[in-house]
Design an enzyme around this catalytic site. Structure first.
Site, PDB file in Angstrom:
ATOM      1  N   SER A 564      20.453   5.096  -5.758  1.00  0.00           N
ATOM      2  CA  SER A 564      19.863   4.081  -6.624  1.00  0.00           C
ATOM      3  C   SER A 564      20.778   3.882  -7.839  1.00  0.00           C
ATOM      4  O   SER A 564      21.929   3.497  -7.677  1.00  0.00           O
ATOM      5  CB  SER A 564      18.445   4.497  -7.022  1.00  0.00           C
ATOM      6  OG  SER A 564      17.745   3.414  -7.585  1.00  0.00           O
ATOM      7  N   ASP A 649      13.895  -2.865   0.884  1.00  0.00           N
ATOM      8  CA  ASP A 649      13.965  -2.270  -0.448  1.00  0.00           C
ATOM      9  C   ASP A 649      13.633  -3.307  -1.514  1.00  0.00           C
ATOM     10  O   ASP A 649      14.257  -4.368  -1.580  1.00  0.00           O
ATOM     11  CB  ASP A 649      15.366  -1.706  -0.689  1.00  0.00           C
ATOM     12  CG  ASP A 649      15.434  -0.755  -1.867  1.00  0.00           C
ATOM     13  OD1 ASP A 649      14.643  -0.918  -2.809  1.00  0.00           O
ATOM     14  OD2 ASP A 649      16.281   0.144  -1.841  1.00  0.00           O
ATOM     15  N   HIS A 684      13.140   1.425  -0.430  1.00  0.00           N
ATOM     16  CA  HIS A 684      13.914   2.202  -1.397  1.00  0.00           C
ATOM     17  C   HIS A 684      13.803   3.703  -1.172  1.00  0.00           C
ATOM     18  O   HIS A 684      14.764   4.434  -1.365  1.00  0.00           O
ATOM     19  CB  HIS A 684      13.444   1.851  -2.806  1.00  0.00           C
ATOM     20  CG  HIS A 684      14.391   2.284  -3.882  1.00  0.00           C
ATOM     21  ND1 HIS A 684      15.631   1.708  -4.059  1.00  0.00           N
ATOM     22  CD2 HIS A 684      14.301   3.249  -4.834  1.00  0.00           C
ATOM     23  CE1 HIS A 684      16.250   2.271  -5.085  1.00  0.00           C
ATOM     24  NE2 HIS A 684      15.456   3.226  -5.562  1.00  0.00           N
TER      25      HIS A 684
END
Length: 712
Positions: A564, A649, A684
């Site tokens: 991330s 995501d 995600h």
């Protein structure tokens, strides 16, 4: 640190330059690399023009986009086909350390003991409870294994039982886009009510009347948590009342109940500012009142005790935060008085309030500390911890009247344990230590330490490292360095059963506590954001150089990993210092910083301006562009790279890593491996089942083990 357990679990999921000669030795197949079509598109801002030939990849409804992602997946699978058997063996090894028929330590809430357990061979938890005694009959709340049937992704969250124990609200996400639907179950009959509430955060808070629920709605496009609604059981959800809307796009909102059960609380937050509203939980249709109106730069949180609110805040320049209190009927900031003054070298992270005790969670020189104080002043002491690579924090403590503090503890060599501590007698009871199955693990066989790397500007960067005793530190060891470095999130040194698969094969593992997190206090975060963001990247590079200089590893054996915003870190360092790394793992990486931060229709963008800056301002635009990984890919050698993403995501859109990989393929000047693996079903957080998540860890580890020539 109430997020301790969830945070560690989330982190466990994540935790998880080869030259041409090495590729030949591995007999890598000669398979053409996938090429993404280049379609010129100029993006202009502040008189500056960026050409983005892969911009078209942001349309996942375009069949050619899906075709490109599938071609990348096919390339990855074919190029790593020789590791498939080892990957499966590694997965079984990881799985073999986990106690499949496991059970959480029960906690008591409102007359019931609540238990989460897993059964052998099953991916998902089973939630149960027992009334008053652990010897009572078990009541099944949810068997998530059955609920998840037919879904490639399934996440049940935010279980919230009504005060009379007859109803439970819960959220479900089946796409991994964090768009939860709230359902309500009658615990007496076992039936699901017809009340179904879509597009929420999943959490719901009961008023004391057992029929009123408060919940948080999300914006359908940006997914910002932007409104609090009130629902009455048995009424159409279309008639739910919107009681608060957060109109500032830089803020999100949420709702919860105070531990004292007296107040329903609405919180509003941005990176720099917070605001709270409260309502007596006995009066669900009443009006909320503001504790202290938002003031830019003023952060605070509230806990209720007797006739006062206790407030953790940065008021009066308290950079590392302090504890204040104010009467519950006089809440504006001019009424706040100090309880624990600001300390320059101690970061006050959180508090836990009990009837007779106050527990203060602090961080001193990077280390977690728990300070227990009696309200009557008769006791004030710290719990003892004896090393520098541990993690601890308050865990599940819902019982306001208890004299027992439950906290979690782990270190890089010690499995996670759940501990009950009697704050009156100071007796400690270890309720559970995570079992490591397989018969090979002995924590005495591993060594951990904290070292300090000098940064370019003279700052000392702490690194927590662990390795197997007897490992010869002569510069030839493989070393995996992990870091995050954004949002003030601290990656504490924690134990991982999966990591043992690296340590037992000669790896050293390190967590670089770089600026942008809060390991060394709030100033550590401030020095790694906005126009100081590059400190995050140079800290990681300097930490990498240091472990090489100190003979922990060498550039031929150093690997880097981040996900991330940590994926942004990976993208930045491979542009800045690619020669330091043999391989890099970038999970769901945020790499197209400028384009994303200019698009306020993308989830989270507007709320992130205080973290990264607003590129509509030319100063921030130029600074972002100078480090944005996608904008700085150039003709040079790059390390071997494994990039992962999820098609659904909602936080880092799949097209950022897809575009990045396409540009890297176009620009890089060597033949090192470059793989893009897109999970076409997940978002995600990756896969949802506990074993499916381990398969992703096995992929990561197989990638770097293969580069080391380790295949068993």
């Amino acid at each position: 640190m109430r997020y301790y357990i969830a945070f560690c679990l989330a982190t466990l999921t994540f935790a998880t330059s080869c030259n041409d000669k090495l590729s030949e030795e591995q007999n890598m197949p000669n398979i053409p690399q996938p090429k993404a079509e280049k379609i010129s598109k100029n993006l202009e801002k502040h008189g500056d023009v960026r050409n983005d030939s892969y911009y078209w990849l942001n349309d996942k409804e375009n069949a050619e986009v899906i075709d490109y992602l599938e071609r990348e997946n096919d390339y990855y699978q074919k190029m790593t086909a020789h590791t498939t058997e080892f990957q499966e063996q590694l997965f079984e090894e990881l799985k073999g350390r986990i106690k499949e028929d496991d059970e959480s330590v029960p906690y008591k809430l409102n007359g019931y003991y609540y238990i989460t357990r897993y059964e052998t061979g099953k991916d998902y938890p089973i939630y149960t409870r027992k009334k008053e005694s652990l010897d009572a009959n078990e009541e099944l709340l949810f068997d998530v294994n059955k609920m998840a049937e037919g879904h490639s992704y399934y996440n049940l969250n935010s279980i919230n039982v009504s005060p009379d124990n007859t109803m439970v609200a819960f959220g479900v996400d089946t796409l991994s886009r964090r768009k939860y639907t709230i359902y309500i179950k009658n615990l007496v009959t076992g039936e699901l009510l017809s009340d179904v509430i879509p597009l929420t955060t999943g959490g719901a808070t009961w008023a004391n009347d057992n029929t009123t629920l408060f919940y948080t709605k999300k914006d359908p496009q940006t997914l910002r948590s932007n409104a609090i609604h009130r629902h009455t059981l048995g009424t159409p959800t279309s008639t739910d009342v919107n009681i608060f809307t957060e109109k500032d796009e830089a803020f999100g909102t949420y709702v919860y109940k105070s531990k004292s059960k007296k107040y329903v609380v609405i919180g509003c937050y941005s990176t720099l500012t917070s605001e709270f509203r409260v309502l007596n939980a006995d009066d669900p249709k009443g009006a909320f009142r503001v504790i202290q109106p938002r003031t830019r730069g003023l952060e605070y949180s509230i806990d209720h005790y007797k006739e006062d609110f206790y407030i953790v805040t940065n008021k009066d320049g308290a950079t590392n935060f302090k504890l204040m209190k104010t009467p519950e009927n006089k809440t504006p900031k001019e009424n706040w008085v100090d309880v624990i003054p600001h300390r320059k070298d101690v970061f006050l992270e959180d508090i836990e309030i009990f009837k007779d005790y106050l527990v203060v969670e602090e961080r001193d020189n990077g280390l977690n500390k728990l300070n227990v104080k009696r309200w009557d002043g008769k006791a004030d002491y710290y719990l003892p911890f004896d090393n520098e690579t541990y993690t601890t924090g308050s865990s599940t403590n819902p019982d306001f009247d208890s004299e027992i503090l439950r906290y979690g503890y782990s270190s890089m060599t010690t499995p996670s344990s759940s501990i009950d501590f009697n704050m009156r007698t100071k007796e400690k009871t270890v309720l559970k230590e995570t079992e490591v199955l397989g018969g090979k693990f002995d924590k005495n066989n591993y060594e951990s330490k904290r070292i300090w790397a000098p940064a370019t500007d003279g700052t000392k960067i702490p690194i927590s490292i662990v390795y197997k005793k007897g490992t010869k530190l002569d510069g030839n060891n493989p070393f995996l360095m992990y870091a995050y470095g954004s949002y003030g999130a601290t990656i504490d040194p924690y134990f991982s059963t999966a990591r043992l698969s690296l340590l037992d094969r000669g790896f050293v593992y390190g967590i670089a506590h770089i600026r942008g997190g809060q390991y060394l206090g709030r100033a550590w975060y401030e020095d790694g954001k906005l126009l100081k963001k590059k400190n995050t990247f140079t800290d990681f590079v300097d930490a990498s150089k240091y472990v090489i200089e100190q003979k922990y590893t060498s550039p031929e054996h150093l690997y880097a990993q981040g996900g991330s915003a940590g994926g942004l870190l990976m993208g930045a360092v491979v542009n800045m210092a690619p020669e330091l790394y043999n391989g890099v793992i970038a999970a769901v990486p945020f790499v197209d910083v400028v384009t994303t931060m200019l698009d306020d229709s993308i989830p989270l963008t507007t709320g992130e301006y205080d973290e990264w800056g607003n590129p509509n301002d030319s100063v921030y635009y130029k600074y972002m562009k100078s480090y944005s990984p996608y904008d700085n890919v150039k003709a040079q050698n790059y390390p071997n790279m494994f990039v992962t993403t999820g098609l659904h995501d909602s936080q880092v859109q799949y097209f950022e890593p897809a575009k990045w990989v396409a540009r890297l393929r176009e620009m890089k000047t060597n033949n090192n491996q470059l793989f893009l693996d897109t999970n076409m079903d997940a978002g995600h957080g990756g896969a949802s089942g506990r074993f499916e998540a381990l398969k992703e860890v096995a992929k990561d580890y197989t990638f770097i083990l293969d580069l080391e020539g380790i295949h068993k």
